[in-house]
Design a protein around this motif. Sequence first.
Motif, PDB file in Angstrom:
ATOM      1  N   LEU A 155     -62.905-104.326  36.534  1.00 44.44           N
ATOM      2  CA  LEU A 155     -63.679-105.524  36.827  1.00 44.44           C
ATOM      3  C   LEU A 155     -64.004-105.562  38.316  1.00 44.44           C
ATOM      4  CD1 LEU A 155     -64.466-108.274  35.248  1.00 44.44           C
ATOM      5  CD2 LEU A 155     -62.562-109.260  36.508  1.00 44.44           C
ATOM      6  N   THR A 156     -65.240-105.935  38.640  1.00 40.23           N
ATOM      7  CA  THR A 156     -65.620-106.223  40.024  1.00 40.23           C
ATOM      8  C   THR A 156     -66.287-107.587  40.037  1.00 40.23           C
ATOM      9  OG1 THR A 156     -66.936-105.504  41.929  1.00 40.23           O
ATOM     10  CG2 THR A 156     -67.823-104.985  39.761  1.00 40.23           C
ATOM     11  N   GLU A 157     -66.068-108.348  41.114  1.00 41.91           N
ATOM     12  CA  GLU A 157     -66.593-109.715  41.132  1.00 41.91           C
ATOM     13  C   GLU A 157     -67.104-110.097  42.514  1.00 41.91           C
ATOM     14  OE1 GLU A 157     -63.244-111.998  39.741  1.00 41.91           O
ATOM     15  OE2 GLU A 157     -62.522-112.369  41.768  1.00 41.91           O
ATOM     16  N   THR A 158     -67.919-111.139  42.538  1.00 41.09           N
ATOM     17  CA  THR A 158     -68.496-111.647  43.782  1.00 41.09           C
ATOM     18  C   THR A 158     -68.620-113.153  43.694  1.00 41.09           C
ATOM     19  OG1 THR A 158     -70.411-111.515  45.261  1.00 41.09           O
ATOM     20  CG2 THR A 158     -70.859-111.372  42.922  1.00 41.09           C
ATOM     21  N   LYS A 159     -68.606-113.796  44.854  1.00 41.18           N
ATOM     22  CA  LYS A 159     -68.836-115.243  44.916  1.00 41.18           C
ATOM     23  C   LYS A 159     -70.274-115.476  45.349  1.00 41.18           C
ATOM     24  CE  LYS A 159     -67.191-119.525  47.067  1.00 41.18           C
ATOM     25  NZ  LYS A 159     -66.258-120.121  48.037  1.00 41.18           N
ATOM     26  N   VAL A 160     -70.999-116.300  44.587  1.00 41.41           N
ATOM     27  CA  VAL A 160     -72.403-116.596  44.878  1.00 41.41           C
ATOM     28  C   VAL A 160     -72.516-118.033  45.381  1.00 41.41           C
ATOM     29  CG1 VAL A 160     -74.704-116.883  43.888  1.00 41.41           C
ATOM     30  CG2 VAL A 160     -73.306-114.926  43.238  1.00 41.41           C
ATOM     31  N   GLU A 161     -73.158-118.175  46.527  1.00 44.39           N
ATOM     32  CA  GLU A 161     -73.447-119.493  47.088  1.00 44.39           C
ATOM     33  C   GLU A 161     -74.954-119.690  47.135  1.00 44.39           C
ATOM     34  OE1 GLU A 161     -71.587-119.651  50.883  1.00 44.39           O
ATOM     35  OE2 GLU A 161     -69.533-119.746  50.088  1.00 44.39           O
ATOM     36  N   VAL A 162     -75.425-120.805  46.594  1.00 43.32           N
ATOM     37  CA  VAL A 162     -76.856-121.121  46.578  1.00 43.32           C
ATOM     38  C   VAL A 162     -77.109-122.209  47.616  1.00 43.32           C
ATOM     39  CG1 VAL A 162     -78.825-121.863  45.202  1.00 43.32           C
ATOM     40  CG2 VAL A 162     -77.014-120.495  44.146  1.00 43.32           C
ATOM     41  N   ALA A 163     -77.824-121.838  48.652  1.00 39.58           N
ATOM     42  CA  ALA A 163     -78.097-122.781  49.743  1.00 39.58           C
ATOM     43  C   ALA A 163     -79.354-123.594  49.417  1.00 39.58           C
ATOM     44  CB  ALA A 163     -78.293-122.034  51.054  1.00 39.58           C
ATOM     45  N   PRO A 164     -79.441-124.839  49.912  1.00 38.33           N
ATOM     46  CA  PRO A 164     -80.648-125.642  49.674  1.00 38.33           C
ATOM     47  C   PRO A 164     -81.828-125.051  50.436  1.00 38.33           C
ATOM     48  CG  PRO A 164     -79.181-126.766  51.203  1.00 38.33           C
ATOM     49  CD  PRO A 164     -78.426-125.587  50.693  1.00 38.33           C
ATOM     50  N   GLU A 165     -83.035-125.498  50.073  1.00 44.46           N
ATOM     51  CA  GLU A 165     -84.209-125.071  50.824  1.00 44.46           C
ATOM     52  C   GLU A 165     -84.104-125.597  52.256  1.00 44.46           C
ATOM     53  OE1 GLU A 165     -88.131-124.830  48.567  1.00 44.46           O
ATOM     54  OE2 GLU A 165     -87.093-126.459  47.523  1.00 44.46           O
ATOM     55  N   PRO A 166     -84.490-124.800  53.227  1.00 39.21           N
ATOM     56  CA  PRO A 166     -84.382-125.238  54.617  1.00 39.21           C
ATOM     57  C   PRO A 166     -85.177-126.526  54.871  1.00 39.21           C
ATOM     58  CG  PRO A 166     -84.829-122.883  54.495  1.00 39.21           C
ATOM     59  CD  PRO A 166     -84.997-123.414  53.108  1.00 39.21           C
ATOM     60  N   TYR A 167     -84.595-127.425  55.645  1.00 37.03           N
ATOM     61  CA  TYR A 167     -85.300-128.641  56.040  1.00 37.03           C
ATOM     62  C   TYR A 167     -84.826-129.056  57.429  1.00 37.03           C
ATOM     63  CZ  TYR A 167     -81.055-131.062  54.441  1.00 37.03           C
ATOM     64  OH  TYR A 167     -79.767-131.474  54.265  1.00 37.03           O
ATOM     65  N   ALA A 168     -85.684-129.812  58.090  1.00 39.45           N
ATOM     66  CA  ALA A 168     -85.417-130.225  59.464  1.00 39.45           C
ATOM     67  C   ALA A 168     -84.268-131.230  59.502  1.00 39.45           C
ATOM     68  CB  ALA A 168     -86.675-130.825  60.077  1.00 39.45           C
ATOM     69  N   PRO A 169     -83.607-131.362  60.654  1.00 36.67           N
ATOM     70  CA  PRO A 169     -82.484-132.300  60.770  1.00 36.67           C
ATOM     71  C   PRO A 169     -82.910-133.745  60.521  1.00 36.67           C
ATOM     72  CG  PRO A 169     -82.512-130.758  62.613  1.00 36.67           C
ATOM     73  CD  PRO A 169     -83.802-130.564  61.884  1.00 36.67           C
ATOM     74  N   LEU A 196     -78.129-107.494  37.922  1.00 33.13           N
ATOM     75  CA  LEU A 196     -78.341-108.815  37.323  1.00 33.13           C
ATOM     76  C   LEU A 196     -79.312-109.560  38.226  1.00 33.13           C
ATOM     77  CD1 LEU A 196     -77.575-111.127  35.302  1.00 33.13           C
ATOM     78  CD2 LEU A 196     -75.821-111.782  36.962  1.00 33.13           C
ATOM     79  N   LYS A 197     -80.432-110.022  37.648  1.00 36.29           N
ATOM     80  CA  LYS A 197     -81.441-110.727  38.437  1.00 36.29           C
ATOM     81  C   LYS A 197     -81.703-112.093  37.820  1.00 36.29           C
ATOM     82  CE  LYS A 197     -86.129-110.379  40.333  1.00 36.29           C
ATOM     83  NZ  LYS A 197     -87.367-109.574  40.412  1.00 36.29           N
ATOM     84  N   ILE A 198     -81.612-113.137  38.652  1.00 36.03           N
ATOM     85  CA  ILE A 198     -81.903-114.504  38.223  1.00 36.03           C
ATOM     86  C   ILE A 198     -83.072-115.012  39.065  1.00 36.03           C
ATOM     87  CG2 ILE A 198     -81.023-116.855  37.997  1.00 36.03           C
ATOM     88  CD1 ILE A 198     -78.237-115.712  37.715  1.00 36.03           C
ATOM     89  N   ASP A 199     -84.191-115.305  38.402  1.00 34.34           N
ATOM     90  CA  ASP A 199     -85.366-115.804  39.115  1.00 34.34           C
ATOM     91  C   ASP A 199     -85.133-117.243  39.568  1.00 34.34           C
ATOM     92  OD1 ASP A 199     -86.704-113.425  38.718  1.00 34.34           O
ATOM     93  OD2 ASP A 199     -87.585-114.084  36.815  1.00 34.34           O
ATOM     94  N   GLN A 200     -85.621-117.558  40.756  1.00 34.10           N
ATOM     95  CA  GLN A 200     -85.594-118.921  41.299  1.00 34.10           C
ATOM     96  C   GLN A 200     -84.198-119.556  41.152  1.00 34.10           C
ATOM     97  OE1 GLN A 200     -88.856-120.919  39.275  1.00 34.10           O
ATOM     98  NE2 GLN A 200     -90.272-120.316  40.896  1.00 34.10           N
ATOM     99  N   ALA A 201     -83.280-119.064  41.965  1.00 34.53           N
ATOM    100  CA  ALA A 201     -81.900-119.558  41.921  1.00 34.53           C
ATOM    101  C   ALA A 201     -81.834-121.064  42.144  1.00 34.53           C
ATOM    102  CB  ALA A 201     -81.067-118.830  42.966  1.00 34.53           C
ATOM    103  N   LYS A 202     -80.947-121.714  41.392  1.00 34.25           N
ATOM    104  CA  LYS A 202     -80.735-123.163  41.493  1.00 34.25           C
ATOM    105  C   LYS A 202     -79.299-123.421  41.942  1.00 34.25           C
ATOM    106  CE  LYS A 202     -84.843-123.638  39.800  1.00 34.25           C
ATOM    107  NZ  LYS A 202     -85.949-123.937  40.743  1.00 34.25           N
ATOM    108  N   PRO A 203     -79.022-124.616  42.456  1.00 29.71           N
ATOM    109  CA  PRO A 203     -77.648-124.920  42.876  1.00 29.71           C
ATOM    110  C   PRO A 203     -76.620-124.684  41.781  1.00 29.71           C
ATOM    111  CG  PRO A 203     -79.151-126.596  43.718  1.00 29.71           C
ATOM    112  CD  PRO A 203     -79.968-125.707  42.814  1.00 29.71           C
ATOM    113  N   GLN A 204     -76.995-124.925  40.518  1.00 34.34           N
ATOM    114  CA  GLN A 204     -76.045-124.726  39.423  1.00 34.34           C
ATOM    115  C   GLN A 204     -75.752-123.251  39.156  1.00 34.34           C
ATOM    116  OE1 GLN A 204     -78.932-126.377  39.242  1.00 34.34           O
ATOM    117  NE2 GLN A 204     -80.055-125.980  37.350  1.00 34.34           N
ATOM    118  N   ASP A 205     -76.497-122.340  39.788  1.00 33.81           N
ATOM    119  CA  ASP A 205     -76.224-120.910  39.631  1.00 33.81           C
ATOM    120  C   ASP A 205     -75.087-120.443  40.521  1.00 33.81           C
ATOM    121  OD1 ASP A 205     -78.236-120.423  37.719  1.00 33.81           O
ATOM    122  OD2 ASP A 205     -79.765-120.332  39.284  1.00 33.81           O
ATOM    123  N   ALA A 206     -74.590-121.279  41.418  1.00 28.60           N
ATOM    124  CA  ALA A 206     -73.467-120.900  42.281  1.00 28.60           C
ATOM    125  C   ALA A 206     -72.214-120.726  41.430  1.00 28.60           C
ATOM    126  CB  ALA A 206     -73.241-121.956  43.361  1.00 28.60           C
TER     127      ALA A 206
END
Length: 633
Positions: free
Chosen positions: A393-407, A368-378
């Motif tokens: 059945l096999t399952e996984t938890k998906v976490e979508v992290a934000p784009e990296p940014y400086a503190p 399963l491939k999702i182009d350009q993952a978004k936060p709502q894809d988590a």
Amino acid sequence: PTTPTINGLDDKRVVDGEPLRFEAKVTGFPKPIVEWFYGDDNNLQPIIETDNQAIICEPKQNLYGIEFKSFPSNMAGPYLCRATNSAGMIEKHFAVEIGGKKPTFIKELDETQIVMSVDKQNNKLTLGQSAIFETIVDGIPMPDVEWLKNDQPLCSSPRVLIESNDMEHKLEVKTITKDDVAKYTCKATNKFGEAQTVCLLKFLNEPHEPIIKKPLEDVKIEEGEDLTLFCKVDGEPMPAVRWLKDEQPLEKSSDSRLTLTSNKDGSTQLVIEKVQISDSGKFHVEAENAKGVAATEAKVLVIEPQRPPSFPEPLKELVQVETNKPLILEAQVFGLPPPKIEWLKDGKPIDKSSRIQMVRSDEGKCQLKIDQAKPQDAGVYSLKAINDNGEMLTETKVEVAPEPYAPLIVEDLPVKLQVKVGEPIEIHSKVQSYPLAKVTWMKDMTPLSSAIDERIKITNDNEGQTCLAIQSAKPEDQGTYTLIATNPIGETSVNTKVEVSQPQLEKPVTEEPIIVKDKKDVEQAKSEPEITIKEAMPNQQNVPLGDDIRLSMKLSTNDSTAINADDVRIYKDNIPLQKGDVNDLKITDAGEVQFTHVKCSPQDSGLYRIEIETPAQNLINSCLVNVVSGMYS
């Protein structure tokens, strides 16, 4: 670590000899060790793998169990599943009860060798004596037993005695004559099936037509397994045996996979190694001697292998992906026939789209491939496989992290902190970044830690909150304190000054009397009220690209003259904004400070801070501004 849990394993009621499978989902961290036992608590016996029973162990899918090809009645009773890891142990009891059993002859008639001769010899009968046939049969419920002579029902009479005692059954034919020479059959029947055993009463060395003592049985077998067909015949003399398939004689030389054997006791066997679909058909055995011919036949059906779905390579337990990067989930499925698959997110089917692709190879690789993952894809993603033999059945938890940014410092430090000797020093702040920033506290550019001074305690959490605490302030604690936040994208810092003063001795307070002449003098004698922030700016604000940045904070005064524009400073990322950067700054009659920056660009993202400084006090309020494209507004 988490204590193991066991789900599944209910009590079962089965028919003896039928396949049986137990499955349990066992979870825990670290992965538990799962053990299986048979018997009660005082006599637990570990269950090991044999030709008839297999231990299921698929830790990646948290799937464990026992599978019996043919469940034997002597294995009925209590069972125990035990799961153990470093966090603890859990046990689950369950039981198997035999709800039915096909009739089975524990003692067959052919074990009682009965022949007849006019001569008196050991173990041989002579005319006029009695012939006794004994057998033992088992079954649940207890089978009904019927005796037959030459395939015709045999009833009790003065000369024929039929007795039954629980599982033991007996037929006695008194004062035998030549008319009693025949095939005798004991047939046992219950609702789960029937069985029979056959014996031939015959004259010794006198011809008798062949009989089928144990007929061929129909067989359903998977392609690739070995086929065994068995039957047993009798007659005087012992008849010759011939095997046929679909009315064509079978010869060992015709196929190297075939093995034909015949024994002196009348048993004959056919073995075909690694059967093929073409081996399906009708198999026939003919037994022939000078007195006649007897035959038995059976159908053999060779089918494609049947396997319930399984995942040799399940989905990973956790998948993390950055925003706008491709999300790829992969697993390998197996089953015969090949199972149908379905992808789900949070329990709901996923449909293909221009952004979502689903691929499956001939080898069972599923992607399963999702182009350009978004936060709502988590969420929780599942791959379900179904065929006629089961579901998995096999399952996984998906976490979508934000784009990296400086503190970014989203909760600023006070400009100045004043404490007295002996009082605690506490400085709080909050840092927002991705990935999570490393936070360092310094005093006069020297790093601080509890290793340097046990009075110091620094706490940080995963939400970005940080706190520097110093117990019982000393004069030498005075100085400039710096918070530095660093991640691979960048670094930011913020300072505060800490003043430590000696506590002053209390002295009597004397005041000159105030002579008031009228009400106006009373109002002027009262102290000025303290100004506070009544409505603060939001912690964070998203502004569409090209729109105006509008920030405002409301003070607890309605007197517009209490502060003026010269008292207000605007900072972005701790850098003061020049007058040219401040497009509009207003202080309304209602005591609201309003700041506007028109037509923002991506470079305008950052931490904005409004500071109001008066001779009596300082007020500080911050807001993190994100300039986003229109699709995220």
